[in-house]
Scaffold this motif. Structure first.
Motif, mmCIF file in Angstrom:
data_model
loop_
_atom_site.group_PDB
_atom_site.id
_atom_site.type_symbol
_atom_site.label_atom_id
_atom_site.label_comp_id
_atom_site.label_asym_id
_atom_site.label_seq_id
_atom_site.Cartn_x
_atom_site.Cartn_y
_atom_site.Cartn_z
ATOM 1 N N ASP A 367 0.826 -1.204 0.000
ATOM 2 C CA ASP A 367 0.000 0.000 0.000
ATOM 3 C C ASP A 367 0.866 1.264 0.000
ATOM 4 O O ASP A 367 0.577 2.229 -0.720
ATOM 5 C CB ASP A 367 -0.916 0.010 1.219
ATOM 6 C CG ASP A 367 -2.020 -1.034 1.126
ATOM 7 O OD1 ASP A 367 -2.256 -1.546 0.009
ATOM 8 O OD2 ASP A 367 -2.638 -1.332 2.167
ATOM 9 N N LYS A 368 1.908 1.257 0.815
ATOM 10 C CA LYS A 368 2.792 2.427 0.877
ATOM 11 C C LYS A 368 3.486 2.669 -0.468
ATOM 12 O O LYS A 368 3.631 3.817 -0.907
ATOM 13 C CB LYS A 368 3.846 2.230 1.971
ATOM 14 C CG LYS A 368 3.321 2.300 3.391
ATOM 15 C CD LYS A 368 4.462 2.102 4.385
ATOM 16 C CE LYS A 368 4.000 2.202 5.817
ATOM 17 N NZ LYS A 368 5.114 2.009 6.790
ATOM 18 N N ALA A 369 3.906 1.583 -1.101
ATOM 19 C CA ALA A 369 4.574 1.718 -2.390
ATOM 20 C C ALA A 369 3.617 2.272 -3.441
ATOM 21 O O ALA A 369 3.997 3.131 -4.259
ATOM 22 C CB ALA A 369 5.131 0.372 -2.839
ATOM 23 N N MET A 370 2.387 1.807 -3.433
ATOM 24 C CA MET A 370 1.400 2.307 -4.391
ATOM 25 C C MET A 370 1.122 3.791 -4.168
ATOM 26 O O MET A 370 0.932 4.548 -5.130
ATOM 27 C CB MET A 370 0.104 1.503 -4.267
ATOM 28 C CG MET A 370 0.208 0.058 -4.709
ATOM 29 S SD MET A 370 0.504 -0.162 -6.467
ATOM 30 C CE MET A 370 -1.089 0.293 -7.146
ATOM 31 N N LEU A 409 12.334 -5.262 -4.427
ATOM 32 C CA LEU A 409 11.307 -6.224 -4.010
ATOM 33 C C LEU A 409 9.920 -5.608 -3.813
ATOM 34 O O LEU A 409 8.904 -6.279 -3.977
ATOM 35 C CB LEU A 409 11.747 -6.982 -2.754
ATOM 36 C CG LEU A 409 12.146 -6.213 -1.487
ATOM 37 C CD1 LEU A 409 10.950 -5.758 -0.695
ATOM 38 C CD2 LEU A 409 13.044 -7.084 -0.616
ATOM 39 N N LEU A 410 9.871 -4.321 -3.474
ATOM 40 C CA LEU A 410 8.576 -3.686 -3.225
ATOM 41 C C LEU A 410 7.680 -3.726 -4.453
ATOM 42 O O LEU A 410 6.456 -3.882 -4.355
ATOM 43 C CB LEU A 410 8.786 -2.223 -2.814
ATOM 44 C CG LEU A 410 9.484 -2.003 -1.471
ATOM 45 C CD1 LEU A 410 9.969 -0.571 -1.367
ATOM 46 C CD2 LEU A 410 8.541 -2.341 -0.328
ATOM 47 N N PHE A 411 8.289 -3.614 -5.621
ATOM 48 C CA PHE A 411 7.503 -3.430 -6.841
ATOM 49 C C PHE A 411 7.087 -4.756 -7.478
ATOM 50 O O PHE A 411 6.370 -4.763 -8.471
ATOM 51 C CB PHE A 411 8.262 -2.526 -7.801
ATOM 52 C CG PHE A 411 8.708 -1.256 -7.126
ATOM 53 C CD1 PHE A 411 7.763 -0.362 -6.649
ATOM 54 C CD2 PHE A 411 10.047 -0.992 -6.893
ATOM 55 C CE1 PHE A 411 8.146 0.794 -5.975
ATOM 56 C CE2 PHE A 411 10.450 0.159 -6.227
ATOM 57 C CZ PHE A 411 9.494 1.059 -5.761
ATOM 58 N N ASN A 412 7.511 -5.866 -6.884
ATOM 59 C CA ASN A 412 6.880 -7.148 -7.190
ATOM 60 C C ASN A 412 5.566 -7.258 -6.430
ATOM 61 O O ASN A 412 4.572 -7.748 -6.950
ATOM 62 C CB ASN A 412 7.789 -8.313 -6.803
ATOM 63 C CG ASN A 412 9.032 -8.390 -7.667
ATOM 64 O OD1 ASN A 412 9.977 -7.643 -7.443
ATOM 65 N ND2 ASN A 412 9.037 -9.275 -8.650
ATOM 66 N N THR A 414 3.615 -4.840 -5.608
ATOM 67 C CA THR A 414 2.622 -3.921 -6.164
ATOM 68 C C THR A 414 2.199 -4.292 -7.581
ATOM 69 O O THR A 414 1.286 -3.675 -8.131
ATOM 70 C CB THR A 414 3.168 -2.486 -6.179
ATOM 71 O OG1 THR A 414 4.381 -2.454 -6.933
ATOM 72 C CG2 THR A 414 3.432 -1.992 -4.769
ATOM 73 N N GLU A 415 2.890 -5.260 -8.181
ATOM 74 C CA GLU A 415 2.563 -5.765 -9.520
ATOM 75 C C GLU A 415 2.785 -4.729 -10.611
ATOM 76 O O GLU A 415 2.266 -4.847 -11.724
ATOM 77 C CB GLU A 415 1.121 -6.292 -9.558
ATOM 78 C CG GLU A 415 0.843 -7.348 -8.496
ATOM 79 C CD GLU A 415 -0.580 -7.876 -8.521
ATOM 80 O OE1 GLU A 415 -1.273 -7.666 -9.534
ATOM 81 O OE2 GLU A 415 -0.997 -8.499 -7.530
ATOM 82 N N GLN A 416 3.567 -3.693 -10.331
ATOM 83 C CA GLN A 416 3.823 -2.633 -11.302
ATOM 84 C C GLN A 416 4.960 -2.999 -12.251
ATOM 85 O O GLN A 416 5.851 -3.762 -11.883
ATOM 86 C CB GLN A 416 4.243 -1.352 -10.570
ATOM 87 C CG GLN A 416 3.197 -0.780 -9.655
ATOM 88 C CD GLN A 416 3.793 0.266 -8.730
ATOM 89 O OE1 GLN A 416 4.180 -0.042 -7.611
ATOM 90 N NE2 GLN A 416 3.869 1.502 -9.197
ATOM 91 N N PRO A 417 4.975 -2.423 -13.462
ATOM 92 C CA PRO A 417 6.172 -2.555 -14.291
ATOM 93 C C PRO A 417 7.314 -1.742 -13.691
ATOM 94 O O PRO A 417 7.122 -0.608 -13.249
ATOM 95 C CB PRO A 417 5.732 -1.989 -15.646
ATOM 96 C CG PRO A 417 4.561 -1.123 -15.362
ATOM 97 C CD PRO A 417 3.896 -1.684 -14.138
ATOM 98 N N ALA A 418 8.488 -2.335 -13.646
ATOM 99 C CA ALA A 418 9.684 -1.662 -13.151
ATOM 100 C C ALA A 418 10.850 -2.128 -14.002
ATOM 101 O O ALA A 418 10.965 -3.315 -14.318
ATOM 102 C CB ALA A 418 9.923 -1.988 -11.675
ATOM 103 N N LEU A 419 11.708 -1.199 -14.397
ATOM 104 C CA LEU A 419 12.800 -1.556 -15.297
ATOM 105 C C LEU A 419 14.105 -0.940 -14.828
ATOM 106 O O LEU A 419 14.124 0.030 -14.077
ATOM 107 C CB LEU A 419 12.477 -1.117 -16.725
ATOM 108 C CG LEU A 419 12.260 0.371 -16.981
ATOM 109 C CD1 LEU A 419 13.552 1.039 -17.469
ATOM 110 C CD2 LEU A 419 11.154 0.588 -18.005
#
Length: 467
Positions: A367-370, A409-412, A414-419
């Motif tokens: 939630d915090k990451a989003m 690891l946070l952005f796994n 949140t299911e977001q694209p990260a590159l």
């Protein structure tokens, strides 16, 4: 005159496809060079554990015939690659990097979805690449294969868990490769090896079988354009993955330049836990952000909302996955993978209530990451706070196993694209990665942005010459 390894290495997938179309090169010639490169380079980097030279040559002959008829199967027909040990490749033993499976490897009866898409598109499968134990290390450490080494400095790790794929890419053995990412296993090795690597939105690339609701497959390459080309192939639909997203036709076609002017970037210099950011990494990342501002991007610093308790809970949550996997094996087989077994065994005393509490803390971090993207279009931060560490280690000396994953690891969750894109080199010549994080499902924009930022950063690099 026959093509040289250096010429092959410097072309990339996009250029290979153009040459095939013009008849200037053939898949048979290119595959022969790739096999020769594998022969020459692999003893130095330990990136490949299974080779299928005959199968690759036969596939190249079929590809050459298709090109002769001007009927390629897809946008990468005739381009060589390797398949990561963690992905099913029909009939090829799979060890997931661990000696615990040495006596009884998994023998896949079918291809994983992304591997099937590669075959169907005419991609040449040279063999299988190494990975760390169970995909749970940020290093190329493997009890099964030994260390996979970084082509920029053979004393350093290539990163994990997509260790063999990243090393083979940086060394020029292959121009494109599929990685998998559960806590950073595409982006960390991309950072350590100077590559472009995308962790797509969860479900964008069909994944099967899948034992974790955070694991994804995604493209890796030596350029953002080649990364986008591979994404076109592997994002094809597959009904076996019930979580796969509807097919996104916008992913087809070459990426377009994105407009940076007015784009709102949230700059996260650190995440509040994990490794301290190396001074040279900080300078290079801040320099990259300054270049984005020169192009009209609006950048605002963000204070990290996370803490070590959440980080520990996330690691404990994932620890159960490895503990469950190892617990099904005989004790003497598990003992062959001492480091991962010792790490996983810490989950043995947890109750179901403990595991659920860990899960709830992962959701709090999610939630915090989003929320960090609520007022920004893109997040920007170092991919990894450090550069590649010693090849023989599973993690930097004195730090926990998940420490190098702190920024990824946070952005796994949140299911977001990260590159990750290369944003420069330290004085010792080691690559540094810049991570860009976008809203869920914005995978096409992620590819467009990657091509744009790569152009703006204009990192000058001469790939390692190991042959």
């Amino acid at each position: 005159m026959a093509m040289t390894f250096r010429e092959y290495r410097d072309l990339g997938a996009t250029a290979l496809m153009e040459a095939y179309g013009k008849g200037d090169l053939s898949p048979v010639e290119v595959t022969s060079v790739a096999i020769e490169a594998m022969e020459a380079v692999n003893p130095k980097i330990n990136a490949v554990f299974f080779r299928d030279d005959a199968g690759a040559r036969n596939a190249a002959l079929r590809s050459e015939e298709r090109w002769r008829k001007k009927q390629p199967l897809g946008p990468l027909d005739g381009v060589p690659t390797l398949v990561k040990d963690g992905l099913f490749m029909s009939g090829v033993p799979m060890y997931r990097g661990t000696a615990a499976l040495a006596a009884n490897p998994i023998l896949p009866p079918f291809d994983a979805p992304c591997v099937a898409r590669l075959r169907e598109s005419g991609v040449i499968l040279l063999g299988k690449s190494t990975m760390c134990d169970l995909g749970m290390m940020a290093a190329g450490y493997s009890s099964m294969f030994g260390p996979t080494r970084n082509p920029w400095d053979l004393d350093k790790t290539s990163g994990g868990s997509s260790s063999g794929t990243s090393a083979a890419l940086a060394a020029g053995v292959i121009p494109i490769g599929v990685g998998t990412d559960i806590v950073g296993s595409i982006r960390v090795p991309a950072s350590f090896c100077g590559l472009a690597g995308l962790k797509p939105s969860y479900g964008r690339v069909p994944y099967y079988p899948n034992s974790c609701p955070a694991a994804v497959a995604g493209p890796m390459a030596r350029s953002a354009a080649d990364m986008a080309l591979l994404m076109q192939v592997i994002a094809g639909p597959d009904t076996r993955d019930f979580a796969s997203l509807p097919f996104d036709r916008s992913l087809q076609g070459a990426p377009q330049e994105a407009t940076l002017r007015g784009l709102r970037f949230g700059f996260l210099k650190h995440v509040g836990f994990g490794l301290a950011t190396n001074a040279e990494v900080a300078v290079l990342v801040e320099g990259a952000v300054a270049k984005l501002q020169e192009e009209g991007a609006v950048v605002e610093d963000i204070d990290p909302p996370f803490n070590q308790q959440e980080a520990d809970a996330i690691e404990d949550f994932y620890r159960h996955r490895s503990y469950h996997e190892l617990k099904t094996l005989p004790v003497d087989e598990r003992a062959k993978a001492e480091l991962i077994d010792a790490w996983a065994r810490k989950a043995a005393g947890d109750s179901g209530n403990d595991h659920h509490a860990q899960f709830l803390l992962t959701q709090l971090a999610r939630d915090k990451a989003m929320q960090m993207l609520a007022d920004h279009d893109v997040l920007v931060l170092p991919t990894v706070p450090i550069t590649a560490f010693d090849a023989e280690l599973s993690t930097p000396e004195g730090h926990g196993q998940f420490a190098p994953f702190c920024n990824t690891l946070l952005f796994n969750l949140t299911e977001q694209p990260a590159l990750s894109l290369n944003c420069g080199f330290t004085l010792e010549g080691m690559p540094v990665g810049l991570q860009l994080v976008l809203p869920r499902f914005a995978d096409r924009f992620a590819l467009d942005l990657a091509v744009t930022v790569e152009r703006v950063l204009a990192v000058c690099r001469k790939w390692p010459n190991l042959a």
